[in-house]
Design a protein around this motif. Sequence first.
Motif, short mmCIF file in Angstrom:
data_model
loop_
_atom_site.label_atom_id
_atom_site.label_comp_id
_atom_site.label_asym_id
_atom_site.label_seq_id
_atom_site.Cartn_x
_atom_site.Cartn_y
_atom_site.Cartn_z
N ASN A 1 53.91 -44.45 30.85
CA ASN A 1 53.16 -43.91 31.74
C ASN A 1 52.39 -45.04 33.17
O ASN A 1 50.94 -44.80 33.30
N ARG B 1 54.68 -39.72 36.22
CA ARG B 1 55.22 -38.36 35.88
C ARG B 1 55.64 -37.44 37.30
O ARG B 1 56.53 -36.50 36.83
N LYS C 1 57.01 -34.57 30.66
CA LYS C 1 56.12 -34.80 30.05
C LYS C 1 55.79 -35.49 28.95
O LYS C 1 54.77 -36.34 28.46
N LEU C 2 56.56 -35.14 27.74
CA LEU C 2 56.82 -35.34 26.24
C LEU C 2 57.31 -36.61 26.03
O LEU C 2 56.50 -37.28 25.14
N PHE C 3 57.45 -37.15 26.70
CA PHE C 3 58.37 -38.53 26.69
C PHE C 3 57.45 -39.33 27.50
O PHE C 3 57.37 -40.93 27.44
N SER D 1 54.54 -42.03 25.99
CA SER D 1 54.82 -41.74 24.42
C SER D 1 54.60 -42.93 23.84
O SER D 1 54.91 -43.30 22.78
N THR E 1 57.33 -44.27 20.70
CA THR E 1 57.64 -43.79 19.91
C THR E 1 58.49 -42.48 19.51
O THR E 1 58.25 -41.83 18.17
N LEU E 2 58.49 -41.26 19.99
CA LEU E 2 59.29 -40.16 19.94
C LEU E 2 61.15 -40.83 20.07
O LEU E 2 62.15 -39.42 20.20
N LEU F 1 49.97 -34.01 18.51
CA LEU F 1 50.57 -34.95 18.41
C LEU F 1 51.77 -35.24 17.30
O LEU F 1 53.09 -35.78 17.26
N LYS G 1 55.52 -35.91 16.09
CA LYS G 1 56.28 -37.35 15.80
C LYS G 1 57.04 -36.92 14.35
O LYS G 1 58.19 -37.46 14.18
N PHE H 1 51.23 -46.04 18.79
CA PHE H 1 50.41 -45.29 19.59
C PHE H 1 49.29 -44.58 18.81
O PHE H 1 48.70 -44.95 17.90
#
Length: 422
Positions: free
Chosen positions: A122, A135, A168-170, A173, A176-177, A400, A404, A418
């Motif tokens: 980001n 974003r 927005k979740l990724f 991050s 890590t996802l 979070l 995960k 993270f």
Amino acid sequence: MHKEEQEAHPLGNGGAVALFPQTEDEIRNVVTYAREKKKKLAIIGGGTKRGFGGLVERTDLLLSLANYRGIVEHAVADMVITVKAGTNFQQLQDYLAEYRQKIALDPFLPLSATIGGVIAANDSGPKRLGYGAARDSVIGLRLIYPDGTVIRTGGKVVKNVAGYDMNKLFIGSMGTLGILSEVTVKLRPLPKYESLVLLAFPTGDTDTIRSFAVQFLDSMMEPVCLELLNPSLAEQLTGKRVYTLVIGFEDVKSAVHYQEAFVQRMQPPHTTMTILPPQEAQKFWQTFYEISPNGAMPPTDRAVEAAVKIGVVNLDVISVLRESELLQAFNVDIRAHGGLGHGLCRVYIKGAAESVVSSIEQLQAIAKQRKGYAVVTHLPLSFRQTIDVWGGKPSYFFLLEGIKAKIDPQRMFNDQRFVGGI
């Protein structure tokens, strides 16, 4: 798929064996192999953010997306582009310039960074004031989950309102996802004209800076950036060791000149104003975006380098920069800048190890005192293992952790990269 053995790296976040896939199927094959053999993956793009987060020196495999690059689809009329995650950011902007378009993002180290790395971290620069954050530019992602499935979030058109905004979740991050495969971003036209106004404050009176900023932000002007440089950074970029406001304008030529004249009418006494036309403004930014410590480049001397990102209420940036100047008592070099319209500061520290660590702790205390946050975005691994580079766990950390655990129960992707060791 290219493969090579890897030595340990002082910034960590490496792997015993590096793999360089060129297709999405090859990425999925690596993920499937890692899941079946219970191996862990470190994911990397251009390597510029190698010193950002992470508590592991070397994991089993380093998955590099450096060879996974290229444009998937460019809808010129719709001003939307889909690219593979390993595509170099500056090369992508150069390609778009031929169509008089660009991605409305200004990340640091664009010559080395990949679009996937920018989105995963980001990242954004001073022009966040006019452009927004990552974003705001991303409208769709294609990702590979730890179980090998490929998912899409968002869409390929700007006006996409179906369902939750999963992007927005990724974004941010830190890989890590899921492994970013493709990124779809909206574009904007290249400006007809641009300039930079450099407003220098030789007296160093921060009350005058604050008063000017309040008046300017309350006006009808629309700058893309309103960035304050501390004296040492200003000296590096402009040759003058004084607090300097960098005000950027992008519009048609007449509108830019009108706003320059507006600043001139507002100019406080005892300040000096310099206007950089388009070519000089572009040279300024080229130098500016390369000042951050680069995780892809080996250190040139024994001094320790660190970078800290601080978020505070907009005009508190002035106080953060002023207080960061006092850290030079630790015998460290401090270069800093911050956006008076978005509240994000960057402080670059260079010096002896103990002094750098002490400076980071002081910056975290300064941010906490102002109800903000301080995240260390570059630091050698040995020091990241001794201090909390994320500045503590947020109140929503349990969410979070839960996400995960649901998506990556084996903690296979970028383990401990993270916040909170996720």
